[in-house]
Design a protein around this motif. Sequence first.
Motif, PDB file in Angstrom:
ATOM      1  N   ASP A 124       0.778  -1.303   0.169  1.00 51.93           N
ATOM      2  CA  ASP A 124       0.039   0.116  -0.184  1.00 51.93           C
ATOM      3  C   ASP A 124       0.791   1.427   0.061  1.00 51.93           C
ATOM      4  O   ASP A 124       0.395   2.054  -0.642  1.00 51.93           O
ATOM      5  N   LEU A 125       2.008   1.140   0.375  1.00 59.47           N
ATOM      6  CA  LEU A 125       2.793   2.445   0.944  1.00 59.47           C
ATOM      7  C   LEU A 125       4.278   2.071   0.875  1.00 59.47           C
ATOM      8  O   LEU A 125       4.787   0.884   1.299  1.00 59.47           O
ATOM      9  N   ILE A 126       4.955   2.983   0.249  1.00 60.16           N
ATOM     10  CA  ILE A 126       6.493   3.132   0.448  1.00 60.16           C
ATOM     11  C   ILE A 126       6.939   4.092   1.509  1.00 60.16           C
ATOM     12  O   ILE A 126       6.775   5.269   0.908  1.00 60.16           O
ATOM     13  N   ALA A 127       7.752   3.712   2.628  1.00 64.42           N
ATOM     14  CA  ALA A 127       8.042   5.027   3.429  1.00 64.42           C
ATOM     15  C   ALA A 127       9.806   4.531   3.316  1.00 64.42           C
ATOM     16  O   ALA A 127      10.238   5.242   2.637  1.00 64.42           O
ATOM     17  N   THR A 128      10.260   3.981   4.146  1.00 64.98           N
ATOM     18  CA  THR A 128      11.676   3.662   4.324  1.00 64.98           C
ATOM     19  C   THR A 128      12.020   2.638   3.142  1.00 64.98           C
ATOM     20  O   THR A 128      13.193   2.349   2.964  1.00 64.98           O
ATOM     21  N   ARG A 162      13.878   5.421  -3.365  1.00 70.09           N
ATOM     22  CA  ARG A 162      15.179   5.993  -3.729  1.00 70.09           C
ATOM     23  C   ARG A 162      16.005   4.403  -3.378  1.00 70.09           C
ATOM     24  O   ARG A 162      16.933   3.873  -4.479  1.00 70.09           O
ATOM     25  N   LYS A 163      15.654   3.833  -2.319  1.00 69.05           N
ATOM     26  CA  LYS A 163      16.617   2.776  -2.038  1.00 69.05           C
ATOM     27  C   LYS A 163      16.261   1.628  -2.758  1.00 69.05           C
ATOM     28  O   LYS A 163      17.031   0.812  -3.025  1.00 69.05           O
ATOM     29  N   ILE A 164      14.890   1.438  -3.026  1.00 69.69           N
ATOM     30  CA  ILE A 164      14.312   0.470  -3.825  1.00 69.69           C
ATOM     31  C   ILE A 164      15.057   0.268  -5.291  1.00 69.69           C
ATOM     32  O   ILE A 164      15.649  -0.504  -5.960  1.00 69.69           O
ATOM     33  N   GLU A 166      17.801   2.042  -6.198  1.00 67.39           N
ATOM     34  CA  GLU A 166      19.347   1.753  -6.225  1.00 67.39           C
ATOM     35  C   GLU A 166      19.494   0.332  -5.991  1.00 67.39           C
ATOM     36  O   GLU A 166      20.552  -0.155  -6.462  1.00 67.39           O
ATOM     37  N   ALA A 167      18.636  -0.465  -5.470  1.00 65.14           N
ATOM     38  CA  ALA A 167      18.843  -1.930  -5.379  1.00 65.14           C
ATOM     39  C   ALA A 167      18.522  -2.676  -6.839  1.00 65.14           C
ATOM     40  O   ALA A 167      18.651  -3.776  -7.083  1.00 65.14           O
ATOM     41  N   GLY A 168      18.084  -1.812  -7.717  1.00 65.11           N
ATOM     42  CA  GLY A 168      17.892  -2.032  -9.122  1.00 65.11           C
ATOM     43  C   GLY A 168      16.424  -2.614  -9.426  1.00 65.11           C
ATOM     44  O   GLY A 168      16.307  -3.508 -10.489  1.00 65.11           O
ATOM     45  N   HIS A 169      15.470  -2.133  -8.578  1.00 64.41           N
ATOM     46  CA  HIS A 169      14.088  -2.381  -8.886  1.00 64.41           C
ATOM     47  C   HIS A 169      13.199  -0.970  -9.218  1.00 64.41           C
ATOM     48  O   HIS A 169      13.532  -0.008  -8.880  1.00 64.41           O
ATOM     49  N   GLU A 170      12.587  -1.152 -10.609  1.00 60.49           N
ATOM     50  CA  GLU A 170      11.761  -0.001 -10.782  1.00 60.49           C
ATOM     51  C   GLU A 170      10.668   0.229  -9.867  1.00 60.49           C
ATOM     52  O   GLU A 170      10.232  -0.716  -8.990  1.00 60.49           O
ATOM     53  N   VAL A 171      10.112   1.219  -9.646  1.00 61.48           N
ATOM     54  CA  VAL A 171       9.259   1.560  -8.428  1.00 61.48           C
ATOM     55  C   VAL A 171       8.006   2.251  -9.333  1.00 61.48           C
ATOM     56  O   VAL A 171       8.012   3.540 -10.150  1.00 61.48           O
ATOM     57  N   PHE A 172       6.756   1.886  -9.191  1.00 61.40           N
ATOM     58  CA  PHE A 172       5.497   2.557  -9.282  1.00 61.40           C
ATOM     59  C   PHE A 172       4.814   3.054  -8.303  1.00 61.40           C
ATOM     60  O   PHE A 172       4.446   2.099  -7.873  1.00 61.40           O
ATOM     61  N   ALA A 173       4.182   4.067  -8.410  1.00 64.07           N
ATOM     62  CA  ALA A 173       3.277   4.691  -7.302  1.00 64.07           C
ATOM     63  C   ALA A 173       2.261   5.372  -8.060  1.00 64.07           C
ATOM     64  O   ALA A 173       2.424   6.249  -8.686  1.00 64.07           O
ATOM     65  N   VAL A 174       0.908   5.173  -7.392  1.00 67.84           N
ATOM     66  CA  VAL A 174      -0.003   5.746  -8.111  1.00 67.84           C
ATOM     67  C   VAL A 174      -0.285   7.216  -7.805  1.00 67.84           C
ATOM     68  O   VAL A 174      -0.491   8.080  -8.467  1.00 67.84           O
ATOM     69  N   CYS A 175       0.340   7.457  -6.387  1.00 67.29           N
ATOM     70  CA  CYS A 175       0.371   8.984  -6.082  1.00 67.29           C
ATOM     71  C   CYS A 175       1.697   8.958  -4.853  1.00 67.29           C
ATOM     72  O   CYS A 175       1.984   7.873  -4.369  1.00 67.29           O
ATOM     73  N   SER A 176       2.045  10.321  -4.881  1.00 72.91           N
ATOM     74  CA  SER A 176       2.865  10.391  -3.742  1.00 72.91           C
ATOM     75  C   SER A 176       2.583  11.556  -2.630  1.00 72.91           C
ATOM     76  O   SER A 176       1.901  12.439  -3.084  1.00 72.91           O
ATOM     77  N   PHE A 177       3.096  11.730  -1.736  1.00 69.25           N
ATOM     78  CA  PHE A 177       2.743  12.740  -0.750  1.00 69.25           C
ATOM     79  C   PHE A 177       4.181  13.405   0.205  1.00 69.25           C
ATOM     80  O   PHE A 177       5.107  12.288   0.358  1.00 69.25           O
ATOM     81  N   LEU A 178       4.472  14.598  -0.087  1.00 66.74           N
ATOM     82  CA  LEU A 178       5.355  15.164   0.825  1.00 66.74           C
ATOM     83  C   LEU A 178       4.831  15.297   2.159  1.00 66.74           C
ATOM     84  O   LEU A 178       3.633  15.513   2.330  1.00 66.74           O
ATOM     85  N   GLU A 179       5.921  15.217   3.040  1.00 66.97           N
ATOM     86  CA  GLU A 179       5.522  15.547   4.642  1.00 66.97           C
ATOM     87  C   GLU A 179       4.536  16.778   4.586  1.00 66.97           C
ATOM     88  O   GLU A 179       3.685  16.759   5.568  1.00 66.97           O
ATOM     89  N   SER A 180       4.843  17.890   3.924  1.00 62.31           N
ATOM     90  CA  SER A 180       4.315  18.972   4.135  1.00 62.31           C
ATOM     91  C   SER A 180       2.812  19.094   3.616  1.00 62.31           C
ATOM     92  O   SER A 180       1.915  20.001   3.753  1.00 62.31           O
ATOM     93  N   GLU A 181       2.358  17.940   2.737  1.00 67.36           N
ATOM     94  CA  GLU A 181       1.019  17.906   2.278  1.00 67.36           C
ATOM     95  C   GLU A 181      -0.082  17.240   3.363  1.00 67.36           C
ATOM     96  O   GLU A 181       0.295  16.368   3.849  1.00 67.36           O
TER      97      GLU A 181
END
Length: 181
Positions: A124-128, A162-164, A166-181
Motif C-alpha cells: 500500500d505504501l513505500i516509506a523507508t 530511492r533505496k528500492i 538503487e537496489a535495481g528495482h523499478e518503482v511505480f506509485a499511484v500517487c505520492s505525498f510530501l510531508e508538508s501535504e
Amino acid sequence: MSIYGDYIKSVIRTVPDWPQEGVNFRDITPVLQNHSAFRKLIDSFVHRYQDSKLDAIAAIDARGFIIGAPVAYELGCSFVPVRKKGKLPFQTISETYTLEYGESTVELHSDAFREDDRILVMDDLIATGGTMLAAAKLIQRSGGQVVETATIIDLPELGGSRKIWEAGHEVFAVCSFLESE
C-alpha cells in the motif's frame, strides 16, 4: 504516477499525529470505501501491467493484499502473500530487515515461485522501503524475477523508493505525498 493519481490522492485521508506525534498517517480506507475510487485504483495497476506477462503478484501483509488480490485476478496471474513471520503454515524462507526502531521479518512459502517467474511486488505504501526490499530479496532467492515494485502511496522524503531503485528495482506509485501535504 497514474492517470488517476491526483484523484486517488484527493480521496486518501491524512490523520495527523498518528500513530505518534509528528507523523502524518496516510489512510487508504476512504479509497476502499468509495467504489469509484477503489475501481480507479485497481484499474491504475491493471492498465499499467496488462501487457507485462506477469506470472504472479506478490503482495505484502496486510494492506498489500487488498490491492494485490484484485489486480492478480484481473491480470489472470497468481497471487502470493508475503507474510509477517509465523503466519504461513508451510515451509518458508524469510528475510529480516531494519525498521526505524528495531527489526521485522517477512516470509514466503518456499515453493511460491518457479525459476524465472515474472513477479510484481505490491504494497500500500513505500516509506523507508525496508519491507518492499525484503520481499524483493525473498522473490529473487526463490528464483523469481522482480519485474517492478508497485504501491498506492510513495513518501519520497523518507527515501524508500530511492533505496528500492538503487537496489535495481523499478518503482511505480499511484500517487505520492510530501510531508508538508
